[in-house]
Motif scaffolding. Structure first.
Motif, PDB file in Angstrom:
ATOM      1  N   GLN A 169       0.673  -0.963   0.313  1.00  0.00           N
ATOM      2  CA  GLN A 169       0.283   0.416   0.214  1.00  0.00           C
ATOM      3  C   GLN A 169       0.939   1.685   0.577  1.00  0.00           C
ATOM      4  OE1 GLN A 169      -2.262   1.166   3.121  1.00  0.00           O
ATOM      5  NE2 GLN A 169      -4.126   1.269   2.264  1.00  0.00           N
ATOM      6  N   ASN A 170       1.879   1.023   0.425  1.00  0.00           N
ATOM      7  CA  ASN A 170       2.987   2.487   0.753  1.00  0.00           C
ATOM      8  C   ASN A 170       3.527   2.324  -0.747  1.00  0.00           C
ATOM      9  OD1 ASN A 170       2.652   3.009   3.777  1.00  0.00           O
ATOM     10  ND2 ASN A 170       4.497   2.282   4.350  1.00  0.00           N
ATOM     11  N   ILE A 171       3.964   1.798  -0.994  1.00  0.00           N
ATOM     12  CA  ILE A 171       3.806   1.973  -2.908  1.00  0.00           C
ATOM     13  C   ILE A 171       2.870   2.441  -3.684  1.00  0.00           C
ATOM     14  CG2 ILE A 171       5.408   0.596  -4.913  1.00  0.00           C
ATOM     15  CD1 ILE A 171       7.196   1.172  -2.297  1.00  0.00           C
ATOM     16  N   GLU A 172       1.955   2.316  -3.421  1.00  0.00           N
ATOM     17  CA  GLU A 172       0.803   2.723  -3.797  1.00  0.00           C
ATOM     18  C   GLU A 172       1.054   3.802  -3.826  1.00  0.00           C
ATOM     19  OE1 GLU A 172      -2.525   0.095  -3.464  1.00  0.00           O
ATOM     20  OE2 GLU A 172      -2.162  -1.378  -4.227  1.00  0.00           O
ATOM     21  N   ILE A 173       0.612   4.304  -2.423  1.00  0.00           N
ATOM     22  CA  ILE A 173       1.078   5.857  -2.410  1.00  0.00           C
ATOM     23  C   ILE A 173       2.074   6.800  -2.827  1.00  0.00           C
ATOM     24  CG2 ILE A 173       1.088   7.783  -0.614  1.00  0.00           C
ATOM     25  CD1 ILE A 173      -0.450   5.597   1.241  1.00  0.00           C
ATOM     26  N   CYS A 174       3.179   5.893  -2.595  1.00  0.00           N
ATOM     27  CA  CYS A 174       4.108   6.708  -3.313  1.00  0.00           C
ATOM     28  C   CYS A 174       4.230   6.862  -5.122  1.00  0.00           C
ATOM     29  CB  CYS A 174       5.580   5.720  -3.539  1.00  0.00           C
ATOM     30  SG  CYS A 174       6.847   6.011  -4.457  1.00  0.00           S
ATOM     31  N   ARG A 175       3.662   5.739  -5.605  1.00  0.00           N
ATOM     32  CA  ARG A 175       3.202   6.308  -6.989  1.00  0.00           C
ATOM     33  C   ARG A 175       2.212   7.701  -7.518  1.00  0.00           C
ATOM     34  NH1 ARG A 175       3.631   1.992 -10.725  1.00  0.00           N
ATOM     35  NH2 ARG A 175       1.390   2.356 -11.566  1.00  0.00           N
ATOM     36  N   ASP A 176       0.956   7.009  -5.949  1.00  0.00           N
ATOM     37  CA  ASP A 176       0.258   8.652  -6.254  1.00  0.00           C
ATOM     38  C   ASP A 176       0.710  10.345  -6.019  1.00  0.00           C
ATOM     39  OD1 ASP A 176      -2.882   9.264  -6.143  1.00  0.00           O
ATOM     40  OD2 ASP A 176      -1.695  10.380  -4.402  1.00  0.00           O
ATOM     41  N   ILE A 177       1.466   9.968  -5.368  1.00  0.00           N
ATOM     42  CA  ILE A 177       2.135  10.834  -5.224  1.00  0.00           C
ATOM     43  C   ILE A 177       3.590  11.544  -6.159  1.00  0.00           C
ATOM     44  CG2 ILE A 177       4.169  11.766  -4.270  1.00  0.00           C
ATOM     45  CD1 ILE A 177       3.057  10.853  -1.500  1.00  0.00           C
ATOM     46  N   ALA A 178       3.552  10.378  -6.712  1.00  0.00           N
ATOM     47  CA  ALA A 178       4.158  10.752  -7.982  1.00  0.00           C
ATOM     48  C   ALA A 178       3.529  11.515  -9.219  1.00  0.00           C
ATOM     49  CB  ALA A 178       5.714   9.271  -8.740  1.00  0.00           C
ATOM     50  N   GLN A 179       2.504  10.480  -9.261  1.00  0.00           N
ATOM     51  CA  GLN A 179       1.691  10.908 -10.447  1.00  0.00           C
ATOM     52  C   GLN A 179       1.041  12.697  -9.934  1.00  0.00           C
ATOM     53  OE1 GLN A 179      -0.755   7.644 -10.208  1.00  0.00           O
ATOM     54  NE2 GLN A 179      -0.163   6.884 -11.886  1.00  0.00           N
ATOM     55  N   ARG A 180       0.608  12.870  -8.806  1.00  0.00           N
ATOM     56  CA  ARG A 180       0.375  14.616  -8.595  1.00  0.00           C
ATOM     57  C   ARG A 180       1.449  15.217  -8.848  1.00  0.00           C
ATOM     58  NH1 ARG A 180      -4.276  14.122  -4.686  1.00  0.00           N
ATOM     59  NH2 ARG A 180      -4.849  12.437  -4.745  1.00  0.00           N
ATOM     60  N   PHE A 181       2.251  14.865  -8.806  1.00  0.00           N
ATOM     61  CA  PHE A 181       3.313  15.750  -8.606  1.00  0.00           C
ATOM     62  C   PHE A 181       3.842  16.056 -10.309  1.00  0.00           C
ATOM     63  CE2 PHE A 181       7.661  17.240  -9.596  1.00  0.00           C
ATOM     64  CZ  PHE A 181       7.565  18.682  -8.876  1.00  0.00           C
ATOM     65  N   ASN A 182       3.945  15.324 -11.137  1.00  0.00           N
ATOM     66  CA  ASN A 182       3.929  15.013 -12.155  1.00  0.00           C
ATOM     67  C   ASN A 182       2.656  16.590 -13.309  1.00  0.00           C
ATOM     68  OD1 ASN A 182       6.309  14.074 -12.397  1.00  0.00           O
ATOM     69  ND2 ASN A 182       5.203  12.098 -12.980  1.00  0.00           N
ATOM     70  N   ARG A 183       1.147  15.704 -12.980  1.00  0.00           N
ATOM     71  CA  ARG A 183       0.376  16.411 -12.790  1.00  0.00           C
ATOM     72  C   ARG A 183       0.384  17.846 -12.555  1.00  0.00           C
ATOM     73  NH1 ARG A 183      -2.954  11.970 -11.133  1.00  0.00           N
ATOM     74  NH2 ARG A 183      -3.537  13.217 -10.002  1.00  0.00           N
ATOM     75  N   THR A 184       0.901  18.330 -11.623  1.00  0.00           N
ATOM     76  CA  THR A 184       0.241  19.565 -11.104  1.00  0.00           C
ATOM     77  C   THR A 184       1.430  20.423 -11.685  1.00  0.00           C
ATOM     78  OG1 THR A 184      -0.118  18.488  -8.294  1.00  0.00           O
ATOM     79  CG2 THR A 184       0.311  20.717  -8.990  1.00  0.00           C
ATOM     80  N   PHE A 185       3.035  19.764 -11.486  1.00  0.00           N
ATOM     81  CA  PHE A 185       4.467  20.552 -12.000  1.00  0.00           C
ATOM     82  C   PHE A 185       4.291  20.272 -13.054  1.00  0.00           C
ATOM     83  CE2 PHE A 185       4.092  21.238  -6.845  1.00  0.00           C
ATOM     84  CZ  PHE A 185       3.839  21.680  -6.961  1.00  0.00           C
ATOM     85  N   CYS A 186       4.638  19.888 -13.671  1.00  0.00           N
ATOM     86  CA  CYS A 186       5.478  19.221 -14.684  1.00  0.00           C
ATOM     87  C   CYS A 186       4.491  19.191 -16.219  1.00  0.00           C
ATOM     88  CB  CYS A 186       5.798  17.753 -15.084  1.00  0.00           C
ATOM     89  SG  CYS A 186       6.816  17.479 -13.410  1.00  0.00           S
ATOM     90  N   PRO A 187       5.311  20.189 -17.458  1.00  0.00           N
ATOM     91  CA  PRO A 187       4.321  19.906 -18.422  1.00  0.00           C
ATOM     92  C   PRO A 187       4.121  18.030 -18.640  1.00  0.00           C
ATOM     93  CG  PRO A 187       6.350  20.690 -18.786  1.00  0.00           C
ATOM     94  CD  PRO A 187       6.484  20.636 -17.456  1.00  0.00           C
ATOM     95  N   PRO A 188       2.721  18.149 -19.422  1.00  0.00           N
ATOM     96  CA  PRO A 188       2.595  16.311 -19.881  1.00  0.00           C
ATOM     97  C   PRO A 188       3.637  15.585 -20.431  1.00  0.00           C
ATOM     98  CG  PRO A 188       0.866  17.781 -20.389  1.00  0.00           C
ATOM     99  CD  PRO A 188       1.738  18.833 -20.300  1.00  0.00           C
ATOM    100  N   ASP A 189       4.071  16.085 -21.385  1.00  0.00           N
ATOM    101  CA  ASP A 189       5.797  15.488 -21.806  1.00  0.00           C
ATOM    102  C   ASP A 189       6.974  16.109 -21.062  1.00  0.00           C
ATOM    103  OD1 ASP A 189       5.948  18.034 -22.502  1.00  0.00           O
ATOM    104  OD2 ASP A 189       7.226  18.420 -24.872  1.00  0.00           O
TER     105      ASP A 189
END
Length: 354
Positions: A169-189
């Motif tokens: 479950q903790n790795i699932e949270i880590c994956r979610d955090i990575a995706q949230r950061f990428n969506r919030t602060f990074c260009p899609p590509d």
């Protein structure tokens, strides 16, 4: 690797959107004496992987602060964890072995992640609930453990994380955090963080302790990796079994002793002992004596290396310092990009003028 639920991806998105090789990241908590559960659940896998991939393995002393508030104990357990890895065959020329706190950037990244994570996500944490149920204080560090763990993984660009089943479950949270950061602060590509995959070996997901429950320092039911002599014999002989008499047939698959024997014995030895169980006339005491012999044989060379390492603590510290240097260099590269993307590099700002 075929026994794992996940296998390494050959190409994984990395900072700037580029593809790169697998990066293995994992840690071990220095909250007490490392035991057979640590060995089969994590360390043995780490030893295999660090020779195959770019790897960062660290002793998570920040995490240990959730339960240890004893300066000398934390120092001792941290040092002993390093000695254990080296004695068991970790090659510092192949991968980085270091202490979590030698890379302070990880706590900076964790703070940034805290501001992306809903409290409701952490409230669902199974590991947190289990530890509180075991009587551990419900402090904020324990509650936020998965966020710091995510920072541990992502700050090195981790793509593959060997963990026990209880950490899934903790790795699932880590994956979610990575995706949230990428969506919030990074260009899609141009995502900054890869989405890591867990590597879980189901056949050793749970190593039984001497009382039959999962082997854990929290339960006080462990057998230390380097236990030997009277200490090892006392612990093994106290493993809980049922009351089936010596002469009666027994089911090896329902026995805590045999569960441990299976971890150490080769196929021929496992078969011989299992048949002895089923035929009768073979007691649990006989099985325990065989288990002691198997443990002694498995760790004999590592025990000798450990004794030598304890005579040369400066070498151990040199390994940790060099590993920390490598880890921090990688972490600083990632954090420069993080700071820029979230706006912490304020000095680059210039107001528009008409």
């Amino acid at each position: 690797m075929s026994t794992a639920t996940t296998t390494p991806a050959q190409q994984t998105a990395q900072p700037g959107g580029a593809a790169t090789r697998t990066v293995v990241v994992s840690g071990i908590q220095p909250s007490g004496e490392l035991h057979l559960g640590n060995y089969f659940g994590a360390i043995r896998q780490h030893l295999e992987l660090h020779r195959q991939y770019e790897s960062y393995f660290f002793i998570v002393n920040y995490h240990a602060l959730t339960t240890i508030h004893d300066r000398e104990a934390l120092q001792r357990y941290t040092f002993e964890a390093a000695v254990t890895y080296l004695a068991l065959g970790f090659d510092p020329e192949k991968a980085a072995l270091f202490v979590q706190s030698d890379v302070p950037e990880v706590t900076e990244l964790a703070w940034i992640f805290y501001n992306l994570v809903p409290v409701s996500m952490l409230e669902k944490g199974v590991a947190y609930k289990d530890k509180v149920a075991q009587g551990l204080p419900a402090n904020a560090g324990l509650f936020n453990y998965p966020v710091l763990q995510a920072a541990d993984i992502l700050i090195y660009g981790g793509t593959l994380v060997p963990v026990g089943a209880d950490q899934k479950q903790n790795i699932e949270i880590c994956r979610d955090i990575a995706q949230r950061f990428n969506r919030t602060f990074c260009p899609p590509d141009r995502p900054l963080f890869p989405i890591p995959e867990p590597l879980i070996r189901e056949e050793v997901a749970v190593v039984p302790g001497i009382d039959g429950r999962k082997m854990s320092k929290s339960y006080g039911n462990t057998i230390g990796i380097f236990d030997e002599g009277k200490t090892l014999r006392k612990k093994v002989m106290s493993i809980v079994t049922d009351s089936t008499p010596l002469e009666a047939p027994k089911d090896p698959e329902r026995c805590n002793v045999f569960a441990l024997i299976k971890l150490f014995a080769d196929a021929e030895t496992r078969h011989r002992i299992a048949e002895a169980y089923r035929q009768g006339g073979y007691g649990y005491g006989d099985a325990k004596k065989e288990l002691i012999q198997l443990i002694d044989a498995h760790f004999a060379e590592a025990r000798e290396r450990r004794r030598e390492l304890l005579k040369h603590p400066d070498y151990v510290m040199d390994v940790l310092r060099e590993g920390g240097r490598k880890g921090r260099q990688r972490a600083q590269e990632i954090m420069e990009q993080v700071r820029d993307r979230v706006g912490l590099h304020y000095a680059t700002y210039r107001p528009e003028t008409s």
